[in-house]
Scaffold this active site. Structure first.
Site, PDB file in Angstrom:
ATOM      1  N   ILE A 159       0.895  -1.161   0.000  1.00 11.80           N
ATOM      2  CA  ILE A 159       0.000   0.000   0.000  1.00 11.80           C
ATOM      3  C   ILE A 159       0.930   1.206   0.000  1.00 11.80           C
ATOM      4  O   ILE A 159       1.663   1.438   0.960  1.00 11.80           O
ATOM      5  CB  ILE A 159      -0.933   0.024   1.224  1.00 11.80           C
ATOM      6  CG1 ILE A 159      -1.962  -1.101   1.092  1.00 11.80           C
ATOM      7  CG2 ILE A 159      -1.658   1.384   1.315  1.00 11.80           C
ATOM      8  CD1 ILE A 159      -2.934  -1.177   2.247  1.00 11.80           C
ATOM      9  N   PRO A 160       0.944   1.978  -1.117  1.00 12.17           N
ATOM     10  CA  PRO A 160       1.992   2.989  -1.305  1.00 12.17           C
ATOM     11  C   PRO A 160       1.729   4.256  -0.495  1.00 12.17           C
ATOM     12  O   PRO A 160       1.468   5.319  -1.060  1.00 12.17           O
ATOM     13  CB  PRO A 160       1.939   3.258  -2.808  1.00 12.17           C
ATOM     14  CG  PRO A 160       0.511   2.987  -3.184  1.00 12.17           C
ATOM     15  CD  PRO A 160       0.024   1.906  -2.268  1.00 12.17           C
ATOM     16  N   CYS A 161       1.841   4.150   0.831  1.00 12.68           N
ATOM     17  CA  CYS A 161       1.597   5.308   1.694  1.00 12.68           C
ATOM     18  C   CYS A 161       2.656   6.390   1.449  1.00 12.68           C
ATOM     19  O   CYS A 161       2.447   7.550   1.802  1.00 12.68           O
ATOM     20  CB  CYS A 161       1.563   4.892   3.159  1.00 12.68           C
ATOM     21  SG  CYS A 161       3.054   4.059   3.706  1.00 12.68           S
ATOM     22  N   HIS A 162       3.770   6.015   0.811  1.00 14.50           N
ATOM     23  CA  HIS A 162       4.805   7.016   0.519  1.00 14.50           C
ATOM     24  C   HIS A 162       4.333   8.019  -0.532  1.00 14.50           C
ATOM     25  O   HIS A 162       4.966   9.049  -0.714  1.00 14.50           O
ATOM     26  CB  HIS A 162       6.097   6.331   0.057  1.00 14.50           C
ATOM     27  CG  HIS A 162       5.964   5.559  -1.220  1.00 14.50           C
ATOM     28  ND1 HIS A 162       5.474   4.271  -1.264  1.00 14.50           N
ATOM     29  CD2 HIS A 162       6.241   5.889  -2.503  1.00 14.50           C
ATOM     30  CE1 HIS A 162       5.463   3.852  -2.516  1.00 14.50           C
ATOM     31  NE2 HIS A 162       5.917   4.813  -3.297  1.00 14.50           N
TER      32      HIS A 162
END
Lengths: 255, 197
Positions: A159-162
């Site tokens: 999950i690309p929270c970046h």
């Protein structure tokens, strides 16, 4: 019918087992499993349950990962001998393949899950502000809570929270450090130098020739702001004056 | 996608038992990998229901794990894993029969034992069709064995356990399991010859 014929028959008629056979047993024994996978961050530890990937972490070594996992999830995690469908999918995704990875977010609150589900939709090469995500989730006032939920993301990268950054287009915090976050975003094509220039000139949106206006973090629009067909916008009023409508991909204003 | 059948050399059991004694949690997957195909197959043959066999086989490994957790490590190290696992498999298969009682049936088995004495469900018509497609006449012959003979016969000729291991698994004297396996073999041969006529 000789005894060796029977033995042959015995091995020829052996059943196969379903791919999740082992995962189901481990789940009932209260054990999760983990492996190491290659990613944009180098080797990462990936753990999974019967329901999907439960954690992705950088760690000093196996012991450090197991301790961290036990403290966070209250379950023991052991080194996996074999991959499962979940870990194979995670491996493929971390290699850049477009696959769906089953995830187990049961350790997160319903609010956190909602934030993470929305963050998961932000595409490679794009970024969005915390406030934007708060609005998308339906709690526009809860920017800080959204930041906390992202910080609690058990499966970074998957999950690309970046891809969620600050409203001033600076990089913001990250579980693996801000430098790592910036590097990841740059590798994905986010141009921070262009974003900084746009921000310095007071542009909150970028209009383009197709009649729409976007957040500067929508793909590569920031880079093109001075090119013919593009225009920097300081406010929504500016956008209206140019006769522009909001981009349906980055949704720069509330619907 | 199916997981391929693993080959288990007999002496690997001692190595596996030692590993389980050292660190159960870290070695448990090796036990599952080594025996899952055998146990699923054994349960499927006994239960004659492939769909339920996988669930029962999972129960076997969960039961094994909990038992191993409770054993001191010396006891784990000394376990004869193969016969021990088959014992659990056989007991849980029996329980599965008990949970789904068979319809009464007057037909006798090929070996002369009455069907009514058994805890064995009558296969549904769909299962019969399915089985006719997948099982050849040997499978049919084995199906016609009473459980008492089938246990010993399958463990001996399909799973290739030694008579000592079978005796341990079934908790019967070695002489009894030898006789049962032999009577099973005779019955299977007789069934095949009858079909050939």
């Amino acid at each position: 019918m000789s005894e060796s014929n029977l033995r042959e028959f015995g091995s020829a008629t052996r059943r196969s087992v379903a791919p999740d056979f082992t995962a189901k047993i481990f789940s009932r024994c209260g054990l999760d499993r983990y492996t190491v996978a290659q990613s944009a961050l180098g080797d990462v530890y990936v753990a999974w349950t019967e329901n999907g990937v439960s954690a992705l972490r950088l760690a000093q070594d196996e012991h450090a990962f197991e301790v961290w996992y036990g403290e966070r999830f209250g379950r023991r995690c052991v080194w996996a001998v074999e991959d499962d469908p979940s870990s194979s999918a995670a491996r493929a995704k971390l290699r850049g393949e477009n696959v769906t990875v089953p995830l187990d977010l049961s350790d997160c609150s319903p609010f956190e899950q909602r934030v993470l589900e929305h963050a998961a939709k932000i595409r490679r090469g794009h970024a969005r502000p915390y406030g934007w995500l708060a609005r998308e989730v339906g709690t526009p006032e809860a920017t800080r809570a959204v930041g906390n939920a992202l910080g609690h993301n058990p499966v970074p990268l998957l999950i690309p929270c970046h891809r969620v950054i600050r409203t001033d287009n600076s990089v913001g915090g990250y579980v693996f450090g801000s430098d790592m976050k910036r590097t990841l975003l740059e590798e994905e094509g986010v141009d921070f130098a262009a974003l900084e220039r746009v921000t310095r000139r007071g542009f909150r949106y970028v209009g383009s020739g197709d009649g729409t206006f976007c957040l500067p973090t929508c793909g590569s629009v920031a880079k093109h702001v001075d090119e013919p067909g593009y225009v920097g916008l300081r406010s929504l009023e500016d956008a209206h004056n140019h006769g522009l409508v909001p981009c349906t991909s980055c949704r720069p204003i509330a619907a | 996608m199916a997981v391929a059948c693993a080959v288990v050399p007999e002496d690997s059991d001692a190595v596996l038992a030692a590993a389980l004694a050292r660190d159960l949690d870290r070695s448990f997957e090796l036990l599952v990998i080594a025996y899952r195909v055998r146990i699923v197959t054994f349960v499927a043959r006994m239960l004659r229901d492939d769909a339920r066999a996988e669930d029962v086989a999972q129960d076997v490994f969960v039961r094994a794990y909990r038992a191993l957790q409770a054993y001191p490590s010396e006891r784990r190290a000394a376990l004869r894993l193969r016969s021990w696992l088959y014992t659990i498999a056989r007991n849980l298969t029996r329980n599965a029969f008990r949970d789904a009682p068979p319809a009464s049936e007057s037909l006798d088995y090929d070996d002369g034992n009455p069907r009514s004495a058994l805890l064995d469900p009558d296969p549904s018509p769909e299962n019969v069709v399915l089985r006719e497609e997948t099982w050849n006449s040997v499978g049919a012959a084995v199906d016609r064995l009473s459980p008492a003979l089938r246990d010993a016969f399958v463990l001996r000729y399909f799973d290739e356990l030694s008579y000592d291991e079978i005796a341990e698994s079934l908790d019967q004297p070695v002489g009894t399991v030898k006789a049962s396996a032999h009577r099973g073999l005779m019955a299977v041969r007789a069934h095949l010859e009858k079909n050939d006529e």
